[in-house]
Structure formats: C-alpha cells, structure tokens
Design an enzyme around this catalytic site. Structure first.
Site, PDB file in Angstrom:
ATOM      1  CE1 TYR A  61      -1.765  -5.133  11.919  1.00  0.00           C
ATOM      2  CE2 TYR A  61      -3.894  -6.150  11.535  1.00  0.00           C
ATOM      3  CZ  TYR A  61      -2.893  -5.281  11.139  1.00  0.00           C
ATOM      4  OH  TYR A  61      -3.026  -4.556   9.973  1.00  0.00           O
TER       5      TYR A  61
ATOM      6  CB  ILE B 146      -0.929  -0.028   1.240  1.00  0.00           C
ATOM      7  CG1 ILE B 146      -1.873  -1.243   1.157  1.00  0.00           C
ATOM      8  CG2 ILE B 146      -1.717   1.269   1.365  1.00  0.00           C
ATOM      9  CD1 ILE B 146      -2.606  -1.556   2.469  1.00  0.00           C
ATOM     10  N   GLY B 147       1.953   1.202   0.770  1.00  0.00           N
ATOM     11  CA  GLY B 147       2.861   2.359   0.865  1.00  0.00           C
ATOM     12  C   GLY B 147       3.506   2.681  -0.465  1.00  0.00           C
TER      13      GLY B 147
END
Ligand SMILES: NC(=O)c1ccc[n+]([C@@H]2O[C@H](COP(=O)([O-])OP(=O)(O)OC[C@H]3O[C@@H](n4cnc5c(N)ncnc54)[C@H](OP(=O)(O)O)[C@@H]3O)[C@@H](O)[C@H]2O)c1
Length: 330
Positions: A196, A27-28
């Site tokens: 998480y 995504i980055g």
C-alpha cells in the site's frame, strides 16, 4: 482535530470543472460536496452508478440544509452542478473508456483529484496483470492524467491542478522496480502495508516527474496525506486484526479525523488561490510536509515512469509516449 474548516470559503467560477475519483464516499465525498457547494461543476468518477446517485442525492439534500442554515461561502443562487461518470480503476479498459467519454463530451477540465484508493488489500492481480493497489491507486490515475493534461492545457485557465491522494504510509515504502508487482512473493509473504505504502510512494514520485515536465505550463501537481480518517478505507483489511485495533485506538485517543476534516487538505490544494502555480508540495493538514528521500530521488522517479509507460503502452498515443519519455538513460 475538529475546529474551523481550513480551506477558503470562496465562490468558484461556475465553469470551473473538477473531477473527483471515488467521490461517492469518504474523503472524496466531502471533497466533491464542498467544491460543488462553492459553485464549481463536479464530476464524481466512480465504479457504481447506484452509489454515485445516492451520493449526489445526499449532497443535494445537505446543500438545502446548509442553505437554510445560512452557511458562509456556499453558492446561494442556482442548483449544484454535479454528475456521475463511470470509472473502474482496476481495469485499464474501463479507465480508457472514462477518458474517451470525458474527451468526447467536450468538457473542460481545471482540477483532477485522484482520490479513489484501496488500502492494505491482500495480494491480488487485475485483468491487466498488475498488482491491484499499484493499478488502482497509481497506474490507472496516471493513465487519466496523461490523457487529460492536454484537455487541461486547452482549458483557457492559467491555473489547473492535479491533486494526488497519497499517504504517510509512503514513508514506510521502498523502491525496487523489479519488485513492483510483488509476484515474487507468496500470498503469506506479501506485506500488505508495504505494498500500500509503495503505491502511495509512486503517487508522490509521479508528482515530481510530472512537475518537471509541466513547469512552464498552466498545470501543476500536488500531493496529500489526509491524516487518519474514519471512512470505509478499512473495508479491504477487515481480516487484519492489528490494524482494526490501531484504528480503534486512534479513534479512542482522538487521533482520527472525520471525512470532512480529512478532505480539507484536498479541497485546499484544489481551490486555494494562494496555491496557484505551486508545485512539488506534499500537504498534511493543509501544511507543506516532508516526503522521503526515496520519493525525491530523480533516478527512481524516471525508472518508475519508464516502467509505468511500458505497462500502459497499449493505451497511449504515440504523442503521449513521446512527450513523457524518461529523461535519463536507465
Ligand atoms: N482514510 C484514511 O485514513 C486515509 C489515510 C491516508 C490516505 N488515504 C487515501 O485517501 C483516499 C480516499 O480514501 P478514503 O479514506 O475516503 O476511503 P474510502 O471511504 O474507502 O473511499 C475510497 C473510494 O475509492 C473508490 N474506489 C476503490 N476502488 C476503486 C476502483 N477500482 N475504481 C474506482 N474507484 C474505486 C471507492 O469506491 P467504492 O465505494 O465503489 O468502493 C471509494 O469511492 C485513498 O486514496 C486513500 O488511500 C486515506
């Protein structure tokens, strides 16, 4: 899930400076790429120079291809402005080195996208004695924001943004300040999804406690759930058979997104002019969505802040510690 890319294709000021943590993949990568395509200066802050350079070369090659295709909205003149800076979020020393290097470079900062993350990792502790997901996903990003908000305030822009990549996994999380480190649990009892989710809950709580203090400034904080996205995120839970099956089934039934679709909410939150000054919004598919009551609870938020400042105390200046003091007695 496909369809039209849903962020505005606008040319960005060539001086607009955007940091994307973990911008080398997933995504980055798409976030960094598209923001650079639209004209801003992008800094990919990640741990491997080699992976960053590979990503930068790939972005440049894809840019040439998009230009030749005549893709709408991308800059047509000049080169992309995209660089690497070293950052390992599993180490507070490395994170502080990144901060110091950023500040001493004299760069401005308009958008900080806290994207890097790891999911459902087995129980592990950093050299700073923090649970790994707590530190990588939340605490080290917090350290960066605390130090770089003053740089944003001095940027000369009335629209600076911090975008925190959270997750819908925060909805499964719980808040108990005495259990943040999970060191009361054995390796077998450590619930990897819950921890998480907890780290992603803390990012949303961070959005709220930061905006409360930043409300009269040029800096606003937003958070994101990108969807279920096919990236390298499953690296840390290859041993969890049921989650591999979950991802495979999601893909089979068309519930997953590709990395660009996953990046749309981040890019939109970072650059959409209509979102200037927008605060406390958690975006999913570029639309405002609900956070849970645990995240919205102010006592929880301030308790988390107090705990976090304590964990970071060797890396903060007196001014920062004073500016961010918890607002209520805990
Ligand atoms: N994919 C999904 O379905 C999904 C769903 C909800 C939320 N998210 C969130 O979206 C964000 C991006 O995830 P992704 O799916 O794009 O995953 P990804 O493909 O695994 O990318 C994660 C990025 O984080 C970096 N990173 C990991 N540990 C780091 C550390 N110690 N220091 C610096 N960088 C580190 C990785 O760098 P290396 O390449 O060096 O490892 C990589 O650049 C994460 O915060 C994730 O929690 C993803």
């Amino acid at each position: 899930m496909g369809g039209k890319v849903s962020f505005p294709r606008i040319n960005l000021d060539r001086d607009k400076t955007v940091v994307v943590t973990g911008g080398n993949t997933g995504i980055g990568y798409e976030t960094a790429k598209w923001i650079a395509f639209l004209g801003a200066k992008v800094i990919i802050a990640c741990r491997s120079e080699e992976r960053a350079n590979e990503a930068i070369n790939k972005i440049k090659a894809e840019y040439q291809a998009e230009k030749e295709r005549g893709t709408d909205g991308i800059i047509k003149d000049g080169d992309l402005n995209i660089e690497f800076m070293q950052l390992d979020l599993s180490s507070l020393k490395s994170t502080k080195r990144f901060i110091d290097a950023y500040k001493s470079s004299g760069r401005k900062l308009h958008v900080l996208i806290c994207n890097a993350g790891i999911a459902m990792h087995e129980q592990a502790y950093t050299e700073d004695e923090n649970e790994l997901m707590f530190q990588v996903n939340y605490l080290s990003h917090l350290l960066i924001t605390l130090h770089l908000i003053p740089v944003m305030k001095e940027s000369g822009s009335d629209d600076c943004r911090i975008v925190l990549l959270s997750s819908a996994a925060h909805l499964m999380a719980a808040f108990d300040v005495t259990k943040i480190q999970g060191n009361h649990l054995s390796k077998d009892n450590f619930d990897r999804l819950k921890y998480y989710g907890n780290s992603k809950l803390y990012q949303i709580m961070q959005m709220y406690y930061m905006n409360r203090r930043l409300k009269d400034t040029n800096v606003s904080v937003l958070s994101i759930h990108p969807g279920i996205v096919e990236t390298e995120i499953d690296r840390s839970f290859q041993d969890l058979g049921r989650w591999k099956v979950f991802f495979r089934m999601s893909k089979l039934f068309g519930f997953t997104k590709n990395p660009l679709e996953g990046a749309e909410s981040s890019i939109n939150a970072a650059i959409n002019p209509d979102l200037k000054g927008t605060r406390d919004v958690y975006f999913q598919n570029c639309k405002a969505s609900s956070t849970n009551s645990t995240a919205r609870n102010m006592v929880n938020q301030e308790t988390l802040l107090k705990f976090s400042l304590e964990r970071l105390k060797d890396y903060l200046t007196e001014d920062i510690a004073k500016d961010w003091m918890p607002e209520i007695q805990i």
